[in-house]
Design an enzyme around this catalytic site. Structure first.
Site, PDB file in Angstrom:
ATOM      1  N   GLY A 133      27.053  15.585 -73.096  1.00 13.73           N
ATOM      2  CA  GLY A 133      26.844  17.007 -72.875  1.00 13.73           C
ATOM      3  C   GLY A 133      25.482  17.456 -73.347  1.00 13.73           C
ATOM      4  O   GLY A 133      24.668  16.652 -73.809  1.00 13.73           O
ATOM      5  N   SER A 134      25.250  18.753 -73.222  1.00  9.50           N
ATOM      6  CA  SER A 134      23.946  19.293 -73.573  1.00  9.50           C
ATOM      7  C   SER A 134      23.813  19.495 -75.074  1.00  9.50           C
ATOM      8  O   SER A 134      24.797  19.718 -75.764  1.00  9.50           O
ATOM      9  CB  SER A 134      23.748  20.636 -72.883  1.00  9.50           C
ATOM     10  OG  SER A 134      23.865  20.469 -71.504  1.00  9.50           O
ATOM     11  N   VAL A 135      22.570  19.434 -75.523  1.00 14.66           N
ATOM     12  CA  VAL A 135      22.299  19.602 -76.945  1.00 14.66           C
ATOM     13  C   VAL A 135      21.354  20.782 -77.127  1.00 14.66           C
ATOM     14  O   VAL A 135      20.362  20.902 -76.408  1.00 14.66           O
ATOM     15  CB  VAL A 135      21.664  18.329 -77.535  1.00 14.66           C
ATOM     16  CG1 VAL A 135      21.499  18.458 -79.036  1.00 14.66           C
ATOM     17  CG2 VAL A 135      22.503  17.105 -77.203  1.00 14.66           C
TER      18      VAL A 135
ATOM     19  N   GLY B  30      18.046  18.785 -75.303  1.00 18.83           N
ATOM     20  CA  GLY B  30      18.310  17.484 -74.719  1.00 18.83           C
ATOM     21  C   GLY B  30      19.644  17.444 -74.032  1.00 18.83           C
ATOM     22  O   GLY B  30      20.434  18.386 -74.083  1.00 18.83           O
TER      23      GLY B  30
ATOM     24  N   SER C 290      24.774  11.926 -73.979  1.00 20.12           N
ATOM     25  CA  SER C 290      25.637  11.216 -73.038  1.00 20.12           C
ATOM     26  C   SER C 290      26.855  12.044 -72.680  1.00 20.12           C
ATOM     27  O   SER C 290      27.428  11.889 -71.622  1.00 20.12           O
ATOM     28  CB  SER C 290      26.081   9.898 -73.637  1.00 20.12           C
ATOM     29  OG  SER C 290      25.544   9.724 -74.906  1.00 20.12           O
TER      30      SER C 290
ATOM     31  N   ASP D 168      26.187   2.232 -76.514  1.00 17.59           N
ATOM     32  CA  ASP D 168      25.141   2.896 -75.733  1.00 17.59           C
ATOM     33  C   ASP D 168      23.852   2.951 -76.547  1.00 17.59           C
ATOM     34  O   ASP D 168      23.267   4.010 -76.747  1.00 17.59           O
ATOM     35  CB  ASP D 168      25.607   4.295 -75.321  1.00 17.59           C
ATOM     36  CG  ASP D 168      24.783   4.846 -74.165  1.00 17.59           C
ATOM     37  OD1 ASP D 168      24.005   4.069 -73.568  1.00 17.59           O
ATOM     38  OD2 ASP D 168      24.900   6.043 -73.871  1.00 17.59           O
TER      39      ASP D 168
END
Ligand SMILES: *[C@@H]1O[C@H](CO)[C@@H](O)[C@H](O)[C@H]1NC(C)=O
Ligand SMILES: *[C@@H]1O[C@H](CO)[C@@H](O)[C@H](O)[C@H]1NC(C)=O
Ligand SMILES: *[C@@H]1O[C@H](CO)[C@@H](O)[C@H](O)[C@H]1NC(C)=O
Ligand SMILES: *[C@@H]1O[C@H](CO)[C@@H](O)[C@H](O)[C@H]1NC(C)=O
Ligand SMILES: *[C@@H]1O[C@H](CO)[C@@H](O)[C@H](O)[C@H]1NC(C)=O
Ligand SMILES: *[C@@H]1O[C@H](CO)[C@@H](O)[C@H](O)[C@H]1NC(C)=O
Length: 934
Positions: free
Chosen positions: A624-626, A619, A622, A737
């Site tokens: 960065g990449s996971v 994923g 918000s 968020d």
């Protein structure tokens, strides 16, 4: 030993693994005791202090604490102005509990009760005042060891003879009792109370592997736990309690508690050493089996602290289960000497408050030790005289100065006077003296000093210098003529040679220099001068050679010793400095967090291994990449790499870790660890097997659609997570968020909120990004966007959008679905206004659910997206609405129209509809806004 008796080791390890290593590190000193022994009741090994303390005498205690050999004797010190110190070795930057205890025994007629002071290094620890000869007075301090040893000193008796009974040092784990202030404050324990105790005896080792002393609430002493509320009941359980929190209180303490059966718990007690600022802990574990429709919710009623007093404790929920410890703590609260506190149940709670234990410690400012340069010079001097080396204990200046020095009152203290007249000092004058800028008097006369005078040109405050009656050699250095404060100089009876610096003779000072055969004033004739120069030069060189050869060994040893001290200081300093350079914030925060073990530090290489070099991206969060990963222990994790670590990244990162590691709730995604290497900031979270709520609502068609009850349960979970952020944290946290992709589902389809705590940092930055609101299109609170006024109600707005998505199965923004309106809020609002909830329902749900249940959620959702924050409900109310909807859906009620809840829903729908007749302000939350943070 392990090699020869492996089975022994195994045996011990099996018996008590944590205990084995603890006990070896314990230091238990029986002060005044005459022999070493092991206490059979606790298993603690006590050592006599005879080898550790050469002052004072052992005095037999007349009325010792029963069954405690360590209280048979006490060590009593002379009544004088001196301090008496025990030195305990520690590991630098490790946390310890230091305990000193005092039992006087009995008081004869002519005795006065002792009153004296206790110091830890240069920090005033406590004033020990004995009122009750039979009582064992316990003083505990929690410290972060500043160096490789600490001094515990007794001094400054105002009445009676100072004494001590025991001295104990207990290492703690790195997570325990961490504070934000430990660079400058120790923690002095003021109260540690076990509530509902089964006897008057305190609980300590071996029940507490860290050997803290947990006082029984049955103990009777003045103003200790009085003012108990009526209806207070003691309860206990034999079941194990999960105490795996930071402070690891003993299970036995958590197995007992008090409950306020009439809705209230209250106590009053004295806090020694207060008023002051405190670190305070409360320990709660639900140890009663509550029925299915019972709750235990309560608040701190008194003292009233903004934020804290609003937070509702729901133990089983906060701890994720009964028989599990919940440990809220206050990092810094201001408390009075008399502490009154009470907990009161909330109105919707069926049970009264419960309390297992409390712990309160006062922040004690760490006292400044003598200047390090001065200390180095004193140590160099000590090495030159066995006579003085014996008499020096603790810090040279604090609390009372060594008897051959005097100090300034600055912080840190500086040495002003050194008086070593006729103290058998041998060797060359140490060059370290030149760093003692505050030195006013130096008395070194009548010793066996040899060698030449070192450079002392920095001693600009030096007034009096006594060097007479030594064996000093060489010329008089010219700086002596220009020391600005010099008033008296004595160098008689030495072996100085050469010319007296003209500056010295010209000044109006007391200057005595007779009996130095080689010394003379400046000559008149040039020839004589020349001869003399040659003569002196030869003499000096011969002497120097002799000196060099003779004194080389000695000087070397001294230098080596001194430079070792110095360089170790320097090392300590540069280490700190470099930590500071890496992230400004990490010196106090990151540094500690790394130690805390709660969100543990994971190296980049471990993460590379766990994620197979970041190969499986699951994923894009918000920030960065996971990536998916599996740690060596098999734990599945989600690894989030912070995209922007350059600008505010580091700071934001550390903030997030600091924040996250303090927040625990079953509806919040737990942080497992973090990594900060090579400009990479990485957060490691528990892996949520079922991905995001967004995927389940808007995912591909072949995915199994969520039924309404599942959706409601997810909504309830997420709402509870948010409610905890809003009301259970201090300071309260605004998520900023909230959206379906930040609501994650675990393997049981229970929802947990993620990505919270990310945006706090941005608040401070708002000044320069003020035109940009954070958040995601479609979820953004229009009021916040317009006014930049951030409140919990902004999260409520976003959560309203989530509820609308759950009802409709549609995306928050879509031209296809909503036409010109673009977003779900306008579309849903206008349909609901017409009373048409079916049109907004997910077609998959239509016909399978009770319409009233949908209505209940739709109503609260529409309230959530009210234009003005003040009109929106609080998370608490939203939770109630969702729970209502669940009841209706599971419904014992049968028909929707006839149910009481149904009619209630009906009536509130009416008010809702009426309110829509009012004129609506323009809605700013349309899709044209493009927040730049995304
Ligand atoms: C007690 O134990 C300590 C440390 O093990 C030792 O140094 C000391 O000599 C012992 N004292 C006596 C009296 O046996
Ligand atoms: C002291 O120990 C003895 C035997 O170990 C025990 O019977 C007695 O009750 C103890 N006394 C106290 C006051 O604990
Ligand atoms: C605690 O809070 C007070 C008041 O806000 C502040 O002055 C103090 O520096 C803080 N820290 C400590 C360790 O007292
Ligand atoms: C809840 O508990 C009360 C008693 O405390 C009982 O009367 C009631 O029937 C219970 N309700 C449910 C739904 O179990
Ligand atoms: C909460 O408790 C449940 C059941 O007791 C357990 O399965 C789950 O893993 C726990 N969650 C956390 C975050 O500890
Ligand atoms: C230090 O100062 C005190 C009080 O001024 C004085 O009595 C004492 O003699 C001084 N000590 C030395 C070593 O000069």
């Amino acid at each position: 030993m392990g090699l020869y008796f492996p089975h022994h080791l195994v045996f011990f390890l099996l018996l008590a693994p944590p205990v084995l290593c603890q006990v070896n590190d314990f230091i238990s000193i029986d002060c005044g005791g005459t022999r070493n022994f092991t206490d059979t009741s606790t298993g603690l090994a006590w050592i006599s202090d005879t080898g550790l303390m050469s002052h004072g005498t052992s005095v037999q205690v007349e009325n010792p604490k029963p069954n405690s050999t360590q209280y048979l004797n006490r060590r009593e010190f002379p009544i004088d102005g001196k301090k008496y110190c025990y030195t305990l070795s520690t590991q630098e930057r490790r946390r310890y509990l230091v305990r000193a205890t005092f039992q006087y025994g009995s008081l004869k007629d002519e005795d006065t009760y002792p009153k004296f002071k206790l110091y830890l290094d240069a920090t005033e620890w406590s004033t020990v005042t004995i009122f009750d000869a039979a009582r064992v007075y316990v003083n505990e301090m929690i410290i972060w060891a500043p160096s490789d040893s600490i001094d515990v000193c007794i001094c400054c008796a105002t009445t009676g003879s100072p004494f001590i009974s025991t001295l104990e040092l207990r290492p703690l784990t790195l997570s325990m009792y961490a504070t934000d202030f430990e660079d400058s404050f120790f923690l002095r324990v003021a109260a540690r109370v076990n509530f509902g105790a089964t006897s008057k005896d305190a609980i300590r080792y071996p029940d507490d592997p860290y050997d803290r002393i947990w006082d029984s609430d049955l103990e009777k002493r003045q103003n200790f736990l009085v003012g108990v509320a009526t209806g207070t009941k003691r309860i206990e359980t034999l079941r194990n309690i999960d105490v795996n929190t930071r402070e690891h209180p003993p299970v036995k303490v958590m197995q007992t508690a008090v409950v306020g059966t009439e809705g209230r718990l209250s106590y009053r007690l004295n806090l020694e050493g207060f008023p002051g600022n405190a670190r305070a802990y409360a320990y709660f574990a639900e140890i009663e089996d509550l029925g299915p429709n019972e709750t235990r919710k309560f608040k701190l009623d008194e003292p009233y602290f903004l934020d804290y007093s609003n937070a509702v404790v729901n133990i089983a929920e906060n701890a994720n289960g009964s028989y599990t410890l919940y440990e809220p703590s206050y990092m810094n609260v201001s408390l009075q000497f008399v502490l009154s506190f009470s907990f009161a149940k909330t109105r919707d709670s069926t049970r009264g408050p419960l309390l297992n234990a409390i712990e309160i410690s006062k922040y004690v400012q760490i006292g400044a030790k003598t200047d390090k340069q001065d200390l180095a010079a004193l140590i160099a001097l000590c090495l030159m005289s066995p006579e003085i080396a014996l008499t020096n204990e603790g810090d040279p200046c604090v609390p009372t100065p060594w008897d051959w020095v005097n100090c300034s009152t600055n912080a840190p203290p500086r040495i002003t006077i050194i008086n070593l007249s006729a103290k058998n000092v041998k060797g060359g004058i140490p060059s370290e003296l030149n760093n003692m800028e505050e030195l006013a008097e130096l008395w070194l006369d009548g010793n066996s000093l040899t060698g030449t005078l070192p450079d002392m040109a920095n001693l600009i405050n030096l007034k009096i210098l006594h060097l007479e009656n030594n064996k000093l050699t060489g010329p008089l250095p010219s700086y002596l003529g220009s020391l600005p404060s010099l008033q008296e100089l004595y160098i008689q009876n030495n072996s100085f040679i050469g010319e007296i610096p003209p500056g010295l003779l010209a000044r109006k000072i007391v200057f005595k220099y007779q009996d130095n055969p080689g010394l003379h004033k400046v000559s008149q004739s040039k020839k004589k001068h020349l001869n003399l120069v040659i003569g002196t030069a030869v003499g000096v060189s011969v002497l120097l050679i002799i000196l060099l050869v003779g004194g080389l060994l000695l000087i070397r040893t001294l230098r080596r010793k001194a430079s070792r001290t110095k360089s170790s200081d320097r090392k300590g300093y540069s280490l700190r400095a470099s930590t500071k350079a890496s992230t400004a914030y990490s010196i106090s925060r990151g540094g500690h967090l790394r130690d805390e073990g709660i969100a543990c530090y994971i190296t980049l290489s471990e993460l590379e291994e766990a994620t197979n070099n970041f190969s499986k991206k699951i994923g894009r969060g918000s920030f960065g990449s996971v990536y998916y990963g599996r740690m060596r222990d098999g734990k599945e994790v989600a690894v989030k790499i912070m995209a922007d670590s350059s600008s505010h990244g580091d700071q934001q990162f550390v903030t997030e870790v600091a924040l996250l590691s303090r927040i625990h709730h079953r509806n919040l995604v737990p942080l497992i660890g973090y990594c900060e290497e090579e400009h990479q900031c990485v957060l490691v979270y528990e892996y949520m097997h079922n991905g995001t709520l967004r995927d389940h609502i808007h995912g591909c068609a072949d995915q199994k659609r969520l039924d309404w009850l599942t959706r409601l349960r997810i909504a309830e979970d997420a709402a509870k997570g948010l409610e905890y952020l809003h009301t259970g944290c201090n300071p309260s946290i605004i998520h900023r968020d909230v959206k379906t992709s930040n609501i994650l589902l675990d393997i049981n389809m229970r929802a947990k909120v993620s990505d919270f705590g990310l945006s706090r940092q941005a608040e401070e930055d708002l000044t320069h990004i003020s035109s940009v609101a954070r958040g995601t299109v479609g979820y953004l609170d229009p009021e916040y966007y317009a006014c930049q006024q951030l409140t919990e109600k902004s999260d409520v707005y976003s959560f309203g959008v989530v509820l609308l998505e759950l009802i409709s199965g549609r995306k928050p923004v879509s031209q296809e679905d909503y036409g010109a309106e673009l977003n779900i809020v306008h579309w849903a609002r206008s349909l609901i206004r017409k009373g048409d909830v079916v049109s907004i329902m997910d077609p998959f749900l239509v016909g399978n659910v009770k319409i009233e249940s949908i209505w209940r959620v739709a109503e609260v959702a529409i309230q959530c997206v009210e234009q003005h924050g003040v009109c929106r409900p609080r998370m608490q109310e939203i939770i109630l609405a969702i729970q209502d909807a669940m009841k209706i859906e599971k419904g014992a009620e049968g028909s929707q129209k006839m149910s009481p809840s149904g009619s209630k829903a009906q009536s509130s729908r009416k008010t809702l509809l009426t309110s829509f007749l009012e004129i609506e302000p323009p809605d700013l939350s349309n899709g044209f806004l493009v927040p730049s943070a995304r």
